[in-house]
Design a protein around this motif. Sequence first.
Motif, PDB file in Angstrom:
ATOM      1  N   ASP A  28      -8.203 -14.729  10.029  1.00  0.00           N
ATOM      2  CA  ASP A  28      -7.076 -15.254  10.800  1.00  0.00           C
ATOM      3  C   ASP A  28      -5.759 -14.740  10.230  1.00  0.00           C
ATOM      4  O   ASP A  28      -5.604 -14.568   9.018  1.00  0.00           O
ATOM      5  N   LYS A  29      -4.791 -14.507  11.110  1.00  0.00           N
ATOM      6  CA  LYS A  29      -3.500 -13.962  10.684  1.00  0.00           C
ATOM      7  C   LYS A  29      -2.779 -14.847   9.669  1.00  0.00           C
ATOM      8  O   LYS A  29      -2.087 -14.353   8.783  1.00  0.00           O
ATOM      9  N   ASP A  30      -2.922 -16.161   9.834  1.00  0.00           N
ATOM     10  CA  ASP A  30      -2.207 -17.079   8.939  1.00  0.00           C
ATOM     11  C   ASP A  30      -2.981 -17.357   7.655  1.00  0.00           C
ATOM     12  O   ASP A  30      -2.574 -18.198   6.860  1.00  0.00           O
ATOM     13  N   GLU A  31      -4.087 -16.677   7.465  1.00  0.00           N
ATOM     14  CA  GLU A  31      -4.882 -16.867   6.240  1.00  0.00           C
ATOM     15  C   GLU A  31      -4.311 -15.966   5.155  1.00  0.00           C
ATOM     16  O   GLU A  31      -4.251 -14.753   5.294  1.00  0.00           O
ATOM     17  N   GLN A  32      -3.861 -16.546   4.063  1.00  0.00           N
ATOM     18  CA  GLN A  32      -3.257 -15.779   2.983  1.00  0.00           C
ATOM     19  C   GLN A  32      -3.561 -16.457   1.649  1.00  0.00           C
ATOM     20  O   GLN A  32      -3.187 -17.611   1.447  1.00  0.00           O
ATOM     21  N   PRO A  33      -4.273 -15.802   0.745  1.00  0.00           N
ATOM     22  CA  PRO A  33      -4.827 -14.453   0.853  1.00  0.00           C
ATOM     23  C   PRO A  33      -6.125 -14.428   1.670  1.00  0.00           C
ATOM     24  O   PRO A  33      -6.517 -15.454   2.224  1.00  0.00           O
ATOM     25  N   CYS A  34      -6.766 -13.263   1.706  1.00  0.00           N
ATOM     26  CA  CYS A  34      -8.012 -13.104   2.450  1.00  0.00           C
ATOM     27  C   CYS A  34      -9.056 -14.090   1.936  1.00  0.00           C
ATOM     28  O   CYS A  34      -9.283 -14.205   0.724  1.00  0.00           O
ATOM     29  N   GLY A  35      -9.693 -14.799   2.866  1.00  0.00           N
ATOM     30  CA  GLY A  35     -10.680 -15.802   2.477  1.00  0.00           C
ATOM     31  C   GLY A  35     -11.973 -15.231   1.952  1.00  0.00           C
ATOM     32  O   GLY A  35     -12.780 -15.959   1.364  1.00  0.00           O
ATOM     33  N   VAL A  36     -12.201 -13.924   2.124  1.00  0.00           N
ATOM     34  CA  VAL A  36     -13.442 -13.301   1.664  1.00  0.00           C
ATOM     35  C   VAL A  36     -13.284 -12.695   0.276  1.00  0.00           C
ATOM     36  O   VAL A  36     -14.069 -12.966  -0.631  1.00  0.00           O
ATOM     37  N   CYS A  37     -12.241 -11.855   0.092  1.00  0.00           N
ATOM     38  CA  CYS A  37     -12.096 -11.145  -1.183  1.00  0.00           C
ATOM     39  C   CYS A  37     -10.920 -11.625  -2.021  1.00  0.00           C
ATOM     40  O   CYS A  37     -10.809 -11.262  -3.192  1.00  0.00           O
ATOM     41  N   GLY A  38     -10.002 -12.388  -1.418  1.00  0.00           N
ATOM     42  CA  GLY A  38      -8.868 -12.892  -2.177  1.00  0.00           C
ATOM     43  C   GLY A  38      -7.705 -11.931  -2.286  1.00  0.00           C
ATOM     44  O   GLY A  38      -6.717 -12.228  -2.965  1.00  0.00           O
ATOM     45  N   ALA A  39      -7.789 -10.766  -1.617  1.00  0.00           N
ATOM     46  CA  ALA A  39      -6.689  -9.803  -1.647  1.00  0.00           C
ATOM     47  C   ALA A  39      -5.623 -10.210  -0.640  1.00  0.00           C
ATOM     48  O   ALA A  39      -5.846 -11.035   0.235  1.00  0.00           O
ATOM     49  N   ASP A  40      -4.438  -9.599  -0.776  1.00  0.00           N
ATOM     50  CA  ASP A  40      -3.379  -9.846   0.200  1.00  0.00           C
ATOM     51  C   ASP A  40      -3.826  -9.358   1.577  1.00  0.00           C
ATOM     52  O   ASP A  40      -4.416  -8.282   1.711  1.00  0.00           O
ATOM     53  N   LEU A  41      -3.530 -10.151   2.581  1.00  0.00           N
ATOM     54  CA  LEU A  41      -3.956  -9.835   3.940  1.00  0.00           C
ATOM     55  C   LEU A  41      -2.773  -9.260   4.712  1.00  0.00           C
ATOM     56  O   LEU A  41      -1.710  -9.884   4.791  1.00  0.00           O
ATOM     57  N   HIS A 101      -1.703  -6.209   8.096  1.00  0.00           N
ATOM     58  CA  HIS A 101      -2.121  -5.226   9.102  1.00  0.00           C
ATOM     59  C   HIS A 101      -1.972  -3.815   8.551  1.00  0.00           C
ATOM     60  O   HIS A 101      -2.852  -2.974   8.741  1.00  0.00           O
ATOM     61  N   ARG A 102      -0.865  -3.529   7.886  1.00  0.00           N
ATOM     62  CA  ARG A 102      -0.632  -2.297   7.142  1.00  0.00           C
ATOM     63  C   ARG A 102       0.011  -2.696   5.820  1.00  0.00           C
ATOM     64  O   ARG A 102       0.745  -3.678   5.746  1.00  0.00           O
ATOM     65  N   ARG A 103      -0.251  -1.920   4.779  1.00  0.00           N
ATOM     66  CA  ARG A 103       0.277  -2.278   3.457  1.00  0.00           C
ATOM     67  C   ARG A 103       1.798  -2.400   3.516  1.00  0.00           C
ATOM     68  O   ARG A 103       2.485  -1.440   3.903  1.00  0.00           O
ATOM     69  N   PRO A 104       2.364  -3.560   3.134  1.00  0.00           N
ATOM     70  CA  PRO A 104       3.822  -3.745   3.181  1.00  0.00           C
ATOM     71  C   PRO A 104       4.545  -2.737   2.274  1.00  0.00           C
ATOM     72  O   PRO A 104       4.153  -2.519   1.130  1.00  0.00           O
ATOM     73  N   LYS A 105       5.584  -2.126   2.829  1.00  0.00           N
ATOM     74  CA  LYS A 105       6.435  -1.179   2.094  1.00  0.00           C
ATOM     75  C   LYS A 105       5.619  -0.059   1.438  1.00  0.00           C
ATOM     76  O   LYS A 105       5.971   0.447   0.368  1.00  0.00           O
ATOM     77  N   SER A 106       4.530   0.320   2.096  1.00  0.00           N
ATOM     78  CA  SER A 106       3.656   1.356   1.540  1.00  0.00           C
ATOM     79  C   SER A 106       4.406   2.651   1.280  1.00  0.00           C
ATOM     80  O   SER A 106       4.326   3.236   0.188  1.00  0.00           O
ATOM     81  N   LEU A 107       5.153   3.119   2.274  1.00  0.00           N
ATOM     82  CA  LEU A 107       5.836   4.404   2.138  1.00  0.00           C
ATOM     83  C   LEU A 107       6.943   4.347   1.094  1.00  0.00           C
ATOM     84  O   LEU A 107       7.135   5.301   0.332  1.00  0.00           O
ATOM     85  N   SER A 108       7.664   3.237   1.031  1.00  0.00           N
ATOM     86  CA  SER A 108       8.748   3.105   0.049  1.00  0.00           C
ATOM     87  C   SER A 108       8.200   3.107  -1.372  1.00  0.00           C
ATOM     88  O   SER A 108       8.742   3.794  -2.261  1.00  0.00           O
ATOM     89  N   ILE A 109       7.128   2.353  -1.590  1.00  0.00           N
ATOM     90  CA  ILE A 109       6.549   2.278  -2.935  1.00  0.00           C
ATOM     91  C   ILE A 109       5.935   3.614  -3.327  1.00  0.00           C
ATOM     92  O   ILE A 109       6.135   4.116  -4.450  1.00  0.00           O
ATOM     93  N   SER A 110       5.189   4.210  -2.399  1.00  0.00           N
ATOM     94  CA  SER A 110       4.557   5.501  -2.685  1.00  0.00           C
ATOM     95  C   SER A 110       5.612   6.568  -2.965  1.00  0.00           C
ATOM     96  O   SER A 110       5.465   7.375  -3.894  1.00  0.00           O
ATOM     97  N   LEU A 111       6.692   6.564  -2.182  1.00  0.00           N
ATOM     98  CA  LEU A 111       7.769   7.537  -2.386  1.00  0.00           C
ATOM     99  C   LEU A 111       8.466   7.319  -3.721  1.00  0.00           C
ATOM    100  O   LEU A 111       8.821   8.283  -4.418  1.00  0.00           O
ATOM    101  N   ALA A 112       8.665   6.056  -4.106  1.00  0.00           N
ATOM    102  CA  ALA A 112       9.325   5.760  -5.386  1.00  0.00           C
ATOM    103  C   ALA A 112       8.507   6.306  -6.557  1.00  0.00           C
ATOM    104  O   ALA A 112       9.060   6.935  -7.479  1.00  0.00           O
ATOM    105  N   PHE A 113       7.191   6.089  -6.532  1.00  0.00           N
ATOM    106  CA  PHE A 113       6.333   6.632  -7.595  1.00  0.00           C
ATOM    107  C   PHE A 113       6.354   8.160  -7.575  1.00  0.00           C
ATOM    108  O   PHE A 113       6.366   8.803  -8.640  1.00  0.00           O
ATOM    109  N   LEU A 114       6.364   8.746  -6.384  1.00  0.00           N
ATOM    110  CA  LEU A 114       6.352  10.202  -6.280  1.00  0.00           C
ATOM    111  C   LEU A 114       7.654  10.804  -6.803  1.00  0.00           C
ATOM    112  O   LEU A 114       7.631  11.819  -7.510  1.00  0.00           O
TER     113      LEU A 114
END
Length: 436
Positions: free
Chosen positions: A245-258, A260-273
Amino acid sequence: MKRIPAYHRWWRYKSYLPDATLPAHTVECPDCGCRMDIPHLRQGQEAHCPVCNHEIVEVENNPYIAPIAYALTTLILMAFAYNMVYIRVDLFGVTSILSLPQMMRLLISLDYGFLAEVMFILTFGAPLLFLLLCLYVYTALIREKAYPALRFATRVLVRLRHWIMVDVFFISTLVAYIKLSSVATVEFGSAFYLMFPLSVMLIRTSVSIPQHWVYYKIHRLTGGHAVQTASEDKICCSRCLYFRDKDEQPCGVCGADLYHRRPKSLSISLAFLVAAFILYFPANILPIMISSNPTALEINTIFNGIVYMWDDGDRLIAVIIFSASIMVPVLKIIAMAVLIYSAYFKPVMSADKMSVLYRITESIGRWSMIDIFVIIILMSSFHTNMARVVPGSAAIYFCLVVILTMLSAYYFDPRLIWDKQQQLSDGLDSDQTLTQ
């Protein structure tokens, strides 16, 4: 469900098991975001994405016993490898008898604690923790008991696989041997010969752990059912690949952050690069290795060292070091820049080719650590007044470049490229409709 006595369970897992399978369900590919229906999977079967061919789901042929058997075998090999002689080097009548722990202690005694920590984490700490967590998780599955922090242990277990570099250290030893044998008498100890089977068993243990199946079994142990019907009000977890479910946080199966797409993925990846790109300059300009003897002092950068080895006849080692220390980091920085640009603006190639580029980029980055491990081995072998090798300041910068590029690839969400391609395609179709 009928409970089988404990002394029967081990034999039970030798044959086909109905409860070792995965039911038919829907998942989304973590590489391209394609939603697909997975059929009922039995032991030894796997499913690949029909769009990008990424392996989505797998059930190990012997899902309960195999990982434990591999992990126990690897632990035994580690116990011997870290308590035996790794290499003997005889130079001018002075013999250095080295074990792996002794190399780390020598780094610390010479005030190179950072390199000692890197060697410890990548060749001992991460593998040991990985194996212990594997035993913990699979013992819980076999005993059908929900151990404390089982989901967290599984999350750490699957993420540690990227940071195990025993195989890289083994190849680094062969590279260092070419250099050592030209100036000294080198004899490999028992620990060296155990490193190859140890590397193979670590890889085999890693590939025998299908996290999608493991999370399914863990969730069943806790009384839940991981499989849910896919719908627009649910999100497919990018870690365990189960819809929640969208309002489930964190994931009820594995406990990871839930998400649709990784938040700020491009910004974080670019910063490391960008950080890796900046550090790459001092890593190549400053000395990476300083060699000395009573008559000469030799200060080498990465490139100067490669040229020296080439002119000195060590062309094989020069090619290996050039590939690992120059070509791979540069190509990885360029590849990550292309991937980020493609996700931000427009894919420079088709999305399926970009996915292949991402997988290659993610997998080869760790091999740049060869140069660092070679320096550690040479420094451990030559630490007397007659011959001494010490790391230069560039070694730390280069080590950071490798780690930062790996983090850049880790935080990049490849589904964003497919989203961008679909967005551009929809925009083109819309423009054509308006023109008509």
